[in-house]
Design a protein around this motif. Structure first.
Motif, mmCIF file in Angstrom:
data_model
loop_
_atom_site.group_PDB
_atom_site.id
_atom_site.type_symbol
_atom_site.label_atom_id
_atom_site.label_comp_id
_atom_site.label_asym_id
_atom_site.label_seq_id
_atom_site.Cartn_x
_atom_site.Cartn_y
_atom_site.Cartn_z
ATOM 1 N N LEU A 76 13.456 8.938 -3.773
ATOM 2 C CA LEU A 76 12.926 10.028 -4.564
ATOM 3 C C LEU A 76 13.486 9.960 -5.974
ATOM 4 C CD1 LEU A 76 11.288 12.671 -4.704
ATOM 5 C CD2 LEU A 76 13.377 13.872 -3.992
ATOM 6 N N ILE B 275 5.260 5.423 -6.206
ATOM 7 C CA ILE B 275 4.352 6.187 -5.349
ATOM 8 C C ILE B 275 4.544 7.676 -5.604
ATOM 9 C CG2 ILE B 275 3.590 6.617 -2.993
ATOM 10 C CD1 ILE B 275 4.892 4.076 -2.116
ATOM 11 N N PHE C 260 0.265 11.075 0.301
ATOM 12 C CA PHE C 260 0.698 10.074 -0.654
ATOM 13 C C PHE C 260 -0.457 9.363 -1.327
ATOM 14 C CE2 PHE C 260 5.296 9.569 -0.340
ATOM 15 C CZ PHE C 260 5.571 10.402 0.730
ATOM 16 N N GLY C 261 -0.204 8.975 -2.557
ATOM 17 C CA GLY C 261 -1.134 8.104 -3.253
ATOM 18 C C GLY C 261 -0.979 6.678 -2.759
ATOM 19 N N GLU C 262 -1.847 5.801 -3.262
ATOM 20 C CA GLU C 262 -1.831 4.404 -2.839
ATOM 21 C C GLU C 262 -0.729 3.600 -3.521
ATOM 22 O OE1 GLU C 262 -3.876 4.298 0.249
ATOM 23 O OE2 GLU C 262 -3.727 2.302 -0.643
ATOM 24 N N GLY C 263 -0.096 4.192 -4.491
ATOM 25 C CA GLY C 263 0.983 3.496 -5.165
ATOM 26 C C GLY C 263 0.525 2.720 -6.380
ATOM 27 N N LEU D 195 7.593 4.600 8.805
ATOM 28 C CA LEU D 195 8.658 5.327 8.112
ATOM 29 C C LEU D 195 8.797 6.730 8.675
ATOM 30 C CD1 LEU D 195 7.702 4.262 4.489
ATOM 31 C CD2 LEU D 195 9.777 3.593 5.665
ATOM 32 N N LYS E 31 0.826 -1.209 0.000
ATOM 33 C CA LYS E 31 0.000 0.000 0.000
ATOM 34 C C LYS E 31 0.855 1.252 0.000
ATOM 35 C CE LYS E 31 -3.943 -2.209 0.435
ATOM 36 N NZ LYS E 31 -4.995 -2.172 -0.621
ATOM 37 N N GLY E 32 0.168 2.390 -0.154
ATOM 38 C CA GLY E 32 0.857 3.662 -0.077
ATOM 39 C C GLY E 32 1.109 4.059 1.370
ATOM 40 N N LEU E 33 1.424 5.337 1.566
ATOM 41 C CA LEU E 33 1.769 5.814 2.897
ATOM 42 C C LEU E 33 0.627 6.620 3.516
ATOM 43 C CD1 LEU E 33 4.560 5.188 1.550
ATOM 44 C CD2 LEU E 33 5.480 7.018 2.966
ATOM 45 N N GLN F 176 9.937 2.349 -4.932
ATOM 46 C CA GLN F 176 10.194 1.517 -3.767
ATOM 47 C C GLN F 176 10.399 0.075 -4.194
ATOM 48 O OE1 GLN F 176 7.007 1.132 -0.856
ATOM 49 N NE2 GLN F 176 8.503 1.172 0.813
ATOM 50 N N PHE G 162 13.694 9.585 3.192
ATOM 51 C CA PHE G 162 13.071 8.585 4.047
ATOM 52 C C PHE G 162 14.090 7.688 4.712
ATOM 53 C CE2 PHE G 162 8.495 8.713 3.377
ATOM 54 C CZ PHE G 162 8.407 9.584 2.309
ATOM 55 N N GLY G 163 13.742 7.220 5.916
ATOM 56 C CA GLY G 163 14.489 6.148 6.533
ATOM 57 C C GLY G 163 14.039 4.821 5.943
ATOM 58 N N ALA G 164 14.732 3.765 6.311
ATOM 59 C CA ALA G 164 14.416 2.440 5.774
ATOM 60 C C ALA G 164 13.184 1.827 6.411
ATOM 61 C CB ALA G 164 15.612 1.506 5.941
ATOM 62 N N TYR H 26 8.261 8.671 -6.287
ATOM 63 C CA TYR H 26 9.180 7.797 -5.581
ATOM 64 C C TYR H 26 9.116 6.396 -6.175
ATOM 65 C CZ TYR H 26 8.971 11.381 -1.922
ATOM 66 O OH TYR H 26 9.017 12.562 -1.234
ATOM 67 N N PHE I 222 5.753 14.778 -6.090
ATOM 68 C CA PHE I 222 6.989 14.013 -6.060
ATOM 69 C C PHE I 222 6.702 12.580 -6.489
ATOM 70 C CE2 PHE I 222 9.344 17.241 -3.814
ATOM 71 C CZ PHE I 222 8.373 17.908 -3.078
ATOM 72 N N SER J 6 13.051 1.197 1.488
ATOM 73 C CA SER J 6 12.347 2.461 1.669
ATOM 74 C C SER J 6 12.136 3.158 0.337
ATOM 75 C CB SER J 6 13.140 3.350 2.624
ATOM 76 O OG SER J 6 12.351 4.450 3.016
ATOM 77 N N LEU J 7 11.559 4.327 0.418
ATOM 78 C CA LEU J 7 11.248 5.076 -0.790
ATOM 79 C C LEU J 7 12.468 5.855 -1.262
ATOM 80 C CD1 LEU J 7 8.456 4.684 0.740
ATOM 81 C CD2 LEU J 7 7.692 6.629 -0.610
ATOM 82 N N PHE K 139 7.410 -0.630 -7.271
ATOM 83 C CA PHE K 139 6.255 0.049 -6.718
ATOM 84 C C PHE K 139 6.532 1.543 -6.830
ATOM 85 C CE2 PHE K 139 2.346 -0.087 -4.651
ATOM 86 C CZ PHE K 139 2.307 0.613 -3.461
ATOM 87 N N ARG L 134 1.812 -0.594 -8.706
ATOM 88 C CA ARG L 134 2.787 -1.683 -8.836
ATOM 89 C C ARG L 134 2.938 -2.055 -10.299
ATOM 90 N NH1 ARG L 134 5.408 -4.290 -5.515
ATOM 91 N NH2 ARG L 134 4.089 -3.694 -3.730
#
Lengths: 111, 117
Positions: B46, B93, B108-111, A89, A42-44, B38, A101-103, B36, B34, B43-44, B91, B113
């Motif tokens: 940029l 985003i 953020f959007g839902e992403g 995150l 999913k997204g954030l 993943q 971002f962190g991991a 990203y 922005f 992590s994301l 993925f 895939r």
């Protein structure tokens, strides 16, 4: 170059436990710091946003603190629930809202 | 809070084809968005900053001819992966800065895939 580190990388706790997630950043010249939650695939989802001039923010069972001078932030989750299981995150924004971002910390709360 | 929508949420394509992903701010105007990328369990990262009415700013190492970004309106940014290959599977985003621009809060959007066969 800004670097964001999150500790621990993974955490498993029993339901009801209070827990702390840690985030550190190398450059204290930040605009804000944001904590997010991400469920698998999913997204954030934004949890808390702390401006550089603020020390903490609270939302329900969540409390985030910011110590800009030491480059640290913590996310405190009270009375954890299985529904809190997700990846958390930490993200730091600099000028122009560019965000690093962190991991992440993968949290699993056992029922 | 502000809502950002991405479409499609998942897409499978053949190697060599191009894929377009849309990012829309549904209830606010976003002059800056922005993109990203993943990778699994990471992590994301940029990729680029999308500015309405001007060229996108790409991060170091991101091929601008490979990942075309268009931000033609205040509510829509698109990412086109051109001549996609399996290594582009990921993925993707998008995010947008909320209308309270001073706070810099990101939504953020839902992403999306992408799987390239």
């Amino acid at each position: 170059k800004q670097e964001v580190t999150q500790i621990p990388a993974a955490l498993s706790v029993p339901e009801g436990e209070n827990l702390v997630l840690n985030c550190s950043f190398t450059d204290s010249a930040i605009y804000n710091l944001q904590w997010f939650r991400q469920d698998p695939g999913k997204g954030l989802t934004s949890l808390l946003l702390i401006q550089s001039s603020q020390r903490e923010q609270t939302s329900g069972r969540l409390n985030a603190s910011l110590d800009k001078s030491s480059g640290r932030s913590t996310l405190y989750i009270a009375a954890s629930q299985p529904g809190d299981s997700a990846t958390y995150l930490c993200a730091v924004s600099t000028g122009g809202f560019k965000t690093i971002f962190g991991a992440g910390t993968r949290l699993f709360v056992k029922a | 809070g502000a809502v950002v929508s991405q479409h499609p949420s998942w897409v499978i394509c053949k190697s060599g084809t191009s894929v377009k992903i849309e990012c829309r701010s549904l209830d606010f105007q976003a002059t800056t968005m922005f993109w990203y990328r993943q990778f699994p369990k990471q992590s994301l990262m940029l990729m680029a900053t999308s500015n309405e009415g001007s060229k996108a700013t790409y991060e170091q190492g991101v091929e601008k001819d490979k990942f075309l970004i268009n931000h033609a309106s205040l509510t829509l940014s698109t990412l086109t992966v051109t001549s996609a290959h399996p290594e582009d599977s990921s993925f993707y985003i998008c995010s947008a800065v909320g209308t309270s621009g001073l706070t810099g809060e990101l939504f953020f959007g839902e992403g999306s895939r992408l799987t390239v066969l």
